[in-house]
Design an enzyme around this catalytic site. Structure first.
Site, PDB file in Angstrom:
ATOM      1  N   HIS A 139     -13.233 -41.464 -21.456  1.00  0.00           N
ATOM      2  CA  HIS A 139     -11.838 -41.020 -21.289  1.00  0.00           C
ATOM      3  C   HIS A 139     -11.331 -41.211 -19.860  1.00  0.00           C
ATOM      4  O   HIS A 139     -10.183 -41.538 -19.652  1.00  0.00           O
ATOM      5  CB  HIS A 139     -11.639 -39.571 -21.782  1.00  0.00           C
ATOM      6  CG  HIS A 139     -12.173 -38.514 -20.871  1.00  0.00           C
ATOM      7  ND1 HIS A 139     -13.507 -38.181 -20.809  1.00  0.00           N
ATOM      8  CD2 HIS A 139     -11.553 -37.728 -19.959  1.00  0.00           C
ATOM      9  CE1 HIS A 139     -13.675 -37.224 -19.920  1.00  0.00           C
ATOM     10  NE2 HIS A 139     -12.507 -36.937 -19.381  1.00  0.00           N
ATOM     11  N   LYS A 180     -10.765 -44.145 -13.790  1.00  0.00           N
ATOM     12  CA  LYS A 180     -10.935 -43.657 -12.414  1.00  0.00           C
ATOM     13  C   LYS A 180     -11.708 -44.644 -11.540  1.00  0.00           C
ATOM     14  O   LYS A 180     -11.693 -44.527 -10.325  1.00  0.00           O
ATOM     15  CB  LYS A 180     -11.599 -42.285 -12.421  1.00  0.00           C
ATOM     16  CG  LYS A 180     -10.635 -41.211 -12.906  1.00  0.00           C
ATOM     17  CD  LYS A 180     -11.194 -39.828 -12.779  1.00  0.00           C
ATOM     18  CE  LYS A 180     -10.125 -38.807 -13.160  1.00  0.00           C
ATOM     19  NZ  LYS A 180     -10.675 -37.446 -13.235  1.00  0.00           N
ATOM     20  N   HIS A 192      -4.819 -39.381 -23.175  1.00  0.00           N
ATOM     21  CA  HIS A 192      -5.435 -38.055 -23.088  1.00  0.00           C
ATOM     22  C   HIS A 192      -4.738 -37.119 -22.097  1.00  0.00           C
ATOM     23  O   HIS A 192      -5.079 -35.947 -22.024  1.00  0.00           O
ATOM     24  CB  HIS A 192      -6.955 -38.156 -22.828  1.00  0.00           C
ATOM     25  CG  HIS A 192      -7.336 -38.521 -21.420  1.00  0.00           C
ATOM     26  ND1 HIS A 192      -7.429 -39.816 -20.978  1.00  0.00           N
ATOM     27  CD2 HIS A 192      -7.658 -37.757 -20.352  1.00  0.00           C
ATOM     28  CE1 HIS A 192      -7.791 -39.829 -19.704  1.00  0.00           C
ATOM     29  NE2 HIS A 192      -7.928 -38.593 -19.300  1.00  0.00           N
ATOM     30  N   HIS A 193      -3.749 -37.612 -21.342  1.00  0.00           N
ATOM     31  CA  HIS A 193      -2.991 -36.718 -20.449  1.00  0.00           C
ATOM     32  C   HIS A 193      -1.561 -36.481 -20.918  1.00  0.00           C
ATOM     33  O   HIS A 193      -0.717 -36.038 -20.141  1.00  0.00           O
ATOM     34  CB  HIS A 193      -2.984 -37.260 -19.017  1.00  0.00           C
ATOM     35  CG  HIS A 193      -4.283 -37.025 -18.298  1.00  0.00           C
ATOM     36  ND1 HIS A 193      -4.708 -35.775 -17.903  1.00  0.00           N
ATOM     37  CD2 HIS A 193      -5.266 -37.891 -17.929  1.00  0.00           C
ATOM     38  CE1 HIS A 193      -5.885 -35.878 -17.301  1.00  0.00           C
ATOM     39  NE2 HIS A 193      -6.251 -37.159 -17.309  1.00  0.00           N
ATOM     40  N   ASP A 232     -11.253 -31.769 -22.345  1.00  0.00           N
ATOM     41  CA  ASP A 232     -11.279 -32.092 -20.922  1.00  0.00           C
ATOM     42  C   ASP A 232     -10.825 -30.874 -20.097  1.00  0.00           C
ATOM     43  O   ASP A 232     -11.514 -30.430 -19.170  1.00  0.00           O
ATOM     44  CB  ASP A 232     -10.321 -33.283 -20.715  1.00  0.00           C
ATOM     45  CG  ASP A 232     -10.297 -33.801 -19.292  1.00  0.00           C
ATOM     46  OD1 ASP A 232     -11.234 -33.502 -18.533  1.00  0.00           O
ATOM     47  OD2 ASP A 232      -9.334 -34.513 -18.943  1.00  0.00           O
TER      48      ASP A 232
HETATM   49 FE   LIG Z   1      -8.294 -38.018 -17.219  1.00  0.00          FE
END
Ligand SMILES: [Fe+2]
Length: 335
Positions: free
Chosen positions: A205, A209, A258-259, A287
């Site tokens: 997920h 990053k 997912h955000h 999360d």
């Molecule tokens: Fe994230």
């Protein structure tokens, strides 16, 4: 595409071969708490293992071998054990040096290496989970085009390692997000196949990053607007990179969204309610839950009561209320 069958932990047997009774017991207790069905413990002696289990050694889903890095006998025992057991072997040791000989351990044919740490009882459970998942994927794939599929598994393994090396929290965090996503998903009625794919999406997920500068990632708080804008790129970066693998096409929307927020106003697209893919809603909730439950350099874990309050407050705003209700049930059951 199903890449791994779901297996219930309660049906799995694990054997721990370690010469130190205290470490044997530590691992056995951790695995029992984690719900594994049967744990056998004994000294790190392959002849004893064969005498005791013989043909029945096939019943073990995995072995954990306590290697003493400085002992030639211990290395030899690992080689012998590899020769008489065909499932995955995890090498575990309290000596940190075990990491520097990880390549040699893999050459012998053990799957993975773990540094035992009495302050981190969950590490063994997570390691076994990962190894079994990779092994199951590998087994299913062997029936197909072996070389291509092995390559795919290797690519996934490399990607997980890149992600884990980026920031110290990612490793345990993504495991926890996998665990909670799957628990929420199961209760929400997802099929075993969907849970496997959801788990894979949860592993990746935060993969995006890798494209965010480390000084921003590791900044405890107070990101500037520009820095936050960069941070918010991570779902799009993940979509872009992981989109190169056809085999991951079905999990990309879960990673990309997912955000998002249930009431709108999240990122990257500001979707609302059921416009947000279900798997993304589940991962977003798992999360946030794990972030509240765990320690960071800038904060202590929140007490359970506070987590419950925060979840109730965010229900219908940040999170899908139906999923929050499921998570609250699960938290209650764990107490
Ligand atoms: Fe994230």
């Amino acid at each position: 595409m199903v890449i791994a069958e779901e297996v219930d932990r309660a049906t799995l047997a694990i054997a721990i071969l370690d010469d130190h009774p205290a470490w044997r017991e530590f691992q056995a207790q951790s695995l029992k708490r984690a719900g594994f069905g049967r744990i056998e413990t004994m000294p790190a002696n392959p002849s004893l293992f064969v005498r005791r289990f013989g043909e029945k050694s096939r019943e073990f889903a995995s072995l954990v071998f306590g290697l003493r890095v400085d002992s030639e006998v211990s290395w030899e025992n690992l080689r012998v054990l590899r020769g008489c057991y065909s499932g995955p072997i995890i090498v575990a040791s309290p000596q940190r040096e075990v990491l520097s000989v990880a390549d040699k351990i893999r050459e012998i044919g053990a799957e993975d290496v773990l540094v035992l740490d009495e302050t981190d009882p969950e590490a063994i459970e997570l390691k076994i989970e990962t190894v079994l998942m990779t092994h199951r994927i590998g087994k299913v794939l062997e029936e197909n085009d072996l070389r291509t599929q092995r390559l795919f598994v290797n690519i996934l393994t490399v990607m997980v390692k890149i992600l884990e090396s980026k920031d110290p929290y990612t490793k345990l965090h993504s495991h926890q997000v996998v665990k909670w996503s799957r628990m929420i998903g199961r209760r929400r009625g997802l099929s075993d196949e969907a849970l496997t794919r959801l788990g894979l999406a949860a592993v990746f997920h935060d993969f995006g990053k890798v494209g965010v500068p480390e000084d921003i990632l590791n900044k405890p708080s107070g990101l500037s607007n520009d820095e936050f804008a960069l941070m918010k790129q991570h779902p799009a970066i993940a979509k872009n990179i992981l989109g190169s693998l056809d085999q991951l096409a079905d999990i990309l929307p879960a990673i990309h969204h997912h955000h998002e927020r249930w009431a709108g106003g999240g990122y990257p697209e500001g979707l609302k309610g059921e416009q947000i893919p279900l798997w993304a809603r589940i991962i977003g909730l798992a999360d946030a839950y794990d972030t509240m439950s765990s320690r960071r350099t800038y904060k202590e874990p929140f007490p359970k009561e506070r987590i419950i309050d925060e979840l109730i407050k965010a229900s219908g705003k940040q999170f899908d209320p139906e999923l929050v209700a499921i998570l609250l049930e699960l938290i209650e059951e764990q107490r």
